[in-house]
Scaffold this motif. Sequence first.
Motif, PDB file in Angstrom:
ATOM      1  N   ASN A  17     -17.944 -27.707 -30.074  1.00 33.70           N
ATOM      2  CA  ASN A  17     -18.301 -27.069 -28.823  1.00 33.70           C
ATOM      3  C   ASN A  17     -17.537 -25.597 -28.802  1.00 33.70           C
ATOM      4  OD1 ASN A  17     -19.451 -26.535 -26.534  1.00 33.70           O
ATOM      5  ND2 ASN A  17     -17.975 -27.994 -25.159  1.00 33.70           N
ATOM      6  N   ARG A  18     -18.367 -24.652 -28.984  1.00 35.53           N
ATOM      7  CA  ARG A  18     -18.064 -23.259 -28.828  1.00 35.53           C
ATOM      8  C   ARG A  18     -16.589 -22.796 -29.801  1.00 35.53           C
ATOM      9  NH1 ARG A  18     -20.818 -20.289 -25.950  1.00 35.53           N
ATOM     10  NH2 ARG A  18     -18.982 -18.840 -25.222  1.00 35.53           N
ATOM     11  N   VAL A  19     -16.833 -23.422 -30.947  1.00 34.93           N
ATOM     12  CA  VAL A  19     -15.614 -23.058 -31.885  1.00 34.93           C
ATOM     13  C   VAL A  19     -15.853 -21.650 -32.765  1.00 34.93           C
ATOM     14  CG1 VAL A  19     -14.810 -23.981 -34.249  1.00 34.93           C
ATOM     15  CG2 VAL A  19     -15.513 -25.640 -32.365  1.00 34.93           C
ATOM     16  N   ARG A  20     -14.635 -20.865 -32.305  1.00 29.93           N
ATOM     17  CA  ARG A  20     -14.665 -19.701 -33.251  1.00 29.93           C
ATOM     18  C   ARG A  20     -14.434 -19.812 -34.637  1.00 29.93           C
ATOM     19  NH1 ARG A  20     -15.966 -14.609 -32.776  1.00 29.93           N
ATOM     20  NH2 ARG A  20     -15.719 -14.513 -30.645  1.00 29.93           N
ATOM     21  N   ILE A  21     -15.509 -19.122 -35.394  1.00 33.31           N
ATOM     22  CA  ILE A  21     -15.447 -19.123 -36.896  1.00 33.31           C
ATOM     23  C   ILE A  21     -15.371 -17.692 -37.271  1.00 33.31           C
ATOM     24  CG2 ILE A  21     -16.700 -19.674 -38.959  1.00 33.31           C
ATOM     25  CD1 ILE A  21     -17.944 -22.104 -37.431  1.00 33.31           C
ATOM     26  N   HIS A  22     -14.424 -17.494 -38.042  1.00 32.94           N
ATOM     27  CA  HIS A  22     -14.246 -16.113 -38.641  1.00 32.94           C
ATOM     28  C   HIS A  22     -14.125 -16.046 -40.352  1.00 32.94           C
ATOM     29  CE1 HIS A  22     -12.918 -12.132 -38.988  1.00 32.94           C
ATOM     30  NE2 HIS A  22     -11.839 -12.345 -39.665  1.00 32.94           N
ATOM     31  N   LEU A  23     -15.096 -15.678 -40.927  1.00 33.49           N
ATOM     32  CA  LEU A  23     -15.353 -15.574 -42.247  1.00 33.49           C
ATOM     33  C   LEU A  23     -14.612 -14.434 -42.795  1.00 33.49           C
ATOM     34  CD1 LEU A  23     -19.002 -16.851 -42.580  1.00 33.49           C
ATOM     35  CD2 LEU A  23     -16.785 -18.176 -42.524  1.00 33.49           C
ATOM     36  N   SER A  24     -13.382 -14.133 -43.038  1.00 28.70           N
ATOM     37  CA  SER A  24     -12.571 -13.096 -43.189  1.00 28.70           C
ATOM     38  C   SER A  24     -12.847 -12.388 -44.364  1.00 28.70           C
ATOM     39  CB  SER A  24     -11.035 -13.254 -43.007  1.00 28.70           C
ATOM     40  OG  SER A  24     -10.604 -14.154 -44.275  1.00 28.70           O
ATOM     41  N   GLU A  25     -12.520 -11.200 -44.897  1.00 29.52           N
ATOM     42  CA  GLU A  25     -13.010 -10.444 -45.960  1.00 29.52           C
ATOM     43  C   GLU A  25     -11.730 -11.104 -46.914  1.00 29.52           C
ATOM     44  OE1 GLU A  25     -12.745  -5.986 -47.885  1.00 29.52           O
ATOM     45  OE2 GLU A  25     -11.998  -6.186 -45.993  1.00 29.52           O
ATOM     46  N   ASP A  26     -10.474 -11.495 -46.525  1.00 25.59           N
ATOM     47  CA  ASP A  26      -9.636 -11.871 -47.331  1.00 25.59           C
ATOM     48  C   ASP A  26      -9.844 -13.042 -48.355  1.00 25.59           C
ATOM     49  OD1 ASP A  26      -8.073  -9.640 -46.671  1.00 25.59           O
ATOM     50  OD2 ASP A  26      -6.751 -10.793 -45.202  1.00 25.59           O
ATOM     51  N   GLN A  27     -10.467 -13.889 -47.222  1.00 24.63           N
ATOM     52  CA  GLN A  27     -10.801 -15.238 -48.171  1.00 24.63           C
ATOM     53  C   GLN A  27     -12.068 -15.354 -48.667  1.00 24.63           C
ATOM     54  OE1 GLN A  27     -11.361 -18.426 -45.559  1.00 24.63           O
ATOM     55  NE2 GLN A  27     -11.775 -19.939 -47.090  1.00 24.63           N
ATOM     56  N   MET A  28     -13.127 -14.698 -47.827  1.00 27.87           N
ATOM     57  CA  MET A  28     -14.729 -14.589 -48.340  1.00 27.87           C
ATOM     58  C   MET A  28     -15.059 -13.623 -49.416  1.00 27.87           C
ATOM     59  SD  MET A  28     -15.423 -17.497 -46.761  1.00 27.87           S
ATOM     60  CE  MET A  28     -17.246 -17.743 -46.718  1.00 27.87           C
ATOM     61  N   GLY A  29     -14.478 -12.417 -48.990  1.00 28.12           N
ATOM     62  CA  GLY A  29     -14.777 -11.260 -49.415  1.00 28.12           C
ATOM     63  C   GLY A  29     -16.066 -10.562 -48.921  1.00 28.12           C
ATOM     64  N   ILE A  30     -16.849  -9.714 -49.384  1.00 32.27           N
ATOM     65  CA  ILE A  30     -17.843  -8.996 -48.721  1.00 32.27           C
ATOM     66  C   ILE A  30     -19.340  -9.738 -49.172  1.00 32.27           C
ATOM     67  CG2 ILE A  30     -19.143  -6.948 -48.774  1.00 32.27           C
ATOM     68  CD1 ILE A  30     -16.753  -5.399 -49.438  1.00 32.27           C
ATOM     69  N   ILE A  31     -19.983 -10.232 -48.215  1.00 28.37           N
ATOM     70  CA  ILE A  31     -21.154 -11.107 -48.409  1.00 28.37           C
ATOM     71  C   ILE A  31     -22.331 -10.286 -48.541  1.00 28.37           C
ATOM     72  CG2 ILE A  31     -22.770 -12.921 -47.330  1.00 28.37           C
ATOM     73  CD1 ILE A  31     -20.090 -13.683 -45.441  1.00 28.37           C
ATOM     74  N   MET A  32     -22.886 -10.108 -49.723  1.00 24.89           N
ATOM     75  CA  MET A  32     -24.008  -9.242 -50.121  1.00 24.89           C
ATOM     76  C   MET A  32     -25.210  -9.680 -49.483  1.00 24.89           C
ATOM     77  SD  MET A  32     -22.088  -6.953 -51.695  1.00 24.89           S
ATOM     78  CE  MET A  32     -23.242  -5.946 -52.442  1.00 24.89           C
ATOM     79  N   PRO A  33     -26.107  -8.515 -49.666  1.00 28.36           N
ATOM     80  CA  PRO A  33     -27.402  -9.008 -48.919  1.00 28.36           C
ATOM     81  C   PRO A  33     -28.175  -9.930 -49.842  1.00 28.36           C
ATOM     82  CG  PRO A  33     -27.242  -6.660 -49.219  1.00 28.36           C
ATOM     83  CD  PRO A  33     -26.005  -7.192 -49.876  1.00 28.36           C
ATOM     84  N   ASN A  34     -29.148 -10.805 -49.103  1.00 32.17           N
ATOM     85  CA  ASN A  34     -29.767 -11.679 -50.146  1.00 32.17           C
ATOM     86  C   ASN A  34     -29.092 -12.782 -50.886  1.00 32.17           C
ATOM     87  OD1 ASN A  34     -32.323 -10.596 -49.064  1.00 32.17           O
ATOM     88  ND2 ASN A  34     -31.848  -9.045 -50.627  1.00 32.17           N
ATOM     89  N   ARG A  35     -27.646 -13.208 -50.241  1.00 31.27           N
ATOM     90  CA  ARG A  35     -26.774 -13.969 -50.858  1.00 31.27           C
ATOM     91  C   ARG A  35     -26.398 -15.211 -49.914  1.00 31.27           C
ATOM     92  NH1 ARG A  35     -28.301 -11.468 -54.457  1.00 31.27           N
ATOM     93  NH2 ARG A  35     -27.395 -10.436 -56.219  1.00 31.27           N
ATOM     94  N   ALA A  36     -26.198 -16.373 -50.200  1.00 36.08           N
ATOM     95  CA  ALA A  36     -25.812 -17.586 -49.636  1.00 36.08           C
ATOM     96  C   ALA A  36     -24.245 -17.718 -49.857  1.00 36.08           C
ATOM     97  CB  ALA A  36     -26.649 -18.472 -49.466  1.00 36.08           C
ATOM     98  N   MET A  37     -23.407 -17.729 -48.937  1.00 34.40           N
ATOM     99  CA  MET A  37     -22.035 -18.101 -49.397  1.00 34.40           C
ATOM    100  C   MET A  37     -21.627 -19.376 -48.675  1.00 34.40           C
ATOM    101  SD  MET A  37     -18.563 -15.766 -49.181  1.00 34.40           S
ATOM    102  CE  MET A  37     -19.148 -14.581 -50.424  1.00 34.40           C
ATOM    103  N   PRO A  38     -21.126 -20.060 -49.498  1.00 31.68           N
ATOM    104  CA  PRO A  38     -20.596 -21.456 -49.023  1.00 31.68           C
ATOM    105  C   PRO A  38     -19.222 -21.247 -48.077  1.00 31.68           C
ATOM    106  CG  PRO A  38     -19.891 -21.435 -51.355  1.00 31.68           C
ATOM    107  CD  PRO A  38     -20.833 -20.264 -50.860  1.00 31.68           C
ATOM    108  N   PHE A  39     -19.030 -22.168 -47.046  1.00 26.18           N
ATOM    109  CA  PHE A  39     -17.728 -22.268 -46.281  1.00 26.18           C
ATOM    110  C   PHE A  39     -17.785 -23.700 -45.737  1.00 26.18           C
ATOM    111  CE2 PHE A  39     -20.471 -20.791 -42.998  1.00 26.18           C
ATOM    112  CZ  PHE A  39     -19.972 -21.360 -41.848  1.00 26.18           C
ATOM    113  N   LEU A  40     -16.569 -24.381 -45.632  1.00 24.86           N
ATOM    114  CA  LEU A  40     -16.524 -25.591 -45.224  1.00 24.86           C
ATOM    115  C   LEU A  40     -15.591 -25.690 -43.647  1.00 24.86           C
ATOM    116  CD1 LEU A  40     -15.112 -26.829 -48.357  1.00 24.86           C
ATOM    117  CD2 LEU A  40     -17.221 -27.577 -47.691  1.00 24.86           C
TER     118      LEU A  40
END
Length: 145
Positions: free
Chosen positions: A88-111
């Motif tokens: 319920n209204r959880v803030r999710i942050h996909l940081s550059e440090d962990q995830m990198g740069i998410i390129m166009p037309n790409r799917a990146m997993p997270f848990l």
Amino acid sequence: MEPLKIQLQKYDEGGITDPGAEELYAGLEKWAAENPDGGIEQDFSIQVLGITANSSMLFVAINRLGFPVKNVSFVYSLGVREGELIWNRVRIHLSEDQMGIIMPNRAMPFLLDLSPEQEALFDRMTESNQVGELDFFTYDRMENN
């Protein structure tokens, strides 16, 4: 729309050493091949793929914006129509440090970790009773090189 491809998290770019991660990415490659039009054209979206063996919910962040993004943040809610919520209204942050740069037309997993109660609620969730909400979406835009 260009076919969707899986992108490794920055953490895994140096080589996947965890056998579980190798299996996860192999499954994601199969999912992407079966869902080449995944995501929303000209948008950023997330999709729930299921629960992993270690009780985490597996998502993919899908970038169809047409440009690379980093430091993606949003507030997320997921539950069933009857009003019970896994998140319920959880803030999710996909940081550059962990995830990198998410390129166009790409799917990146997270848990996201699940409690036993959250997992039980997910097991009751179906395509028809699921409700999800993504609000306060922000990101840093990168220029195409």
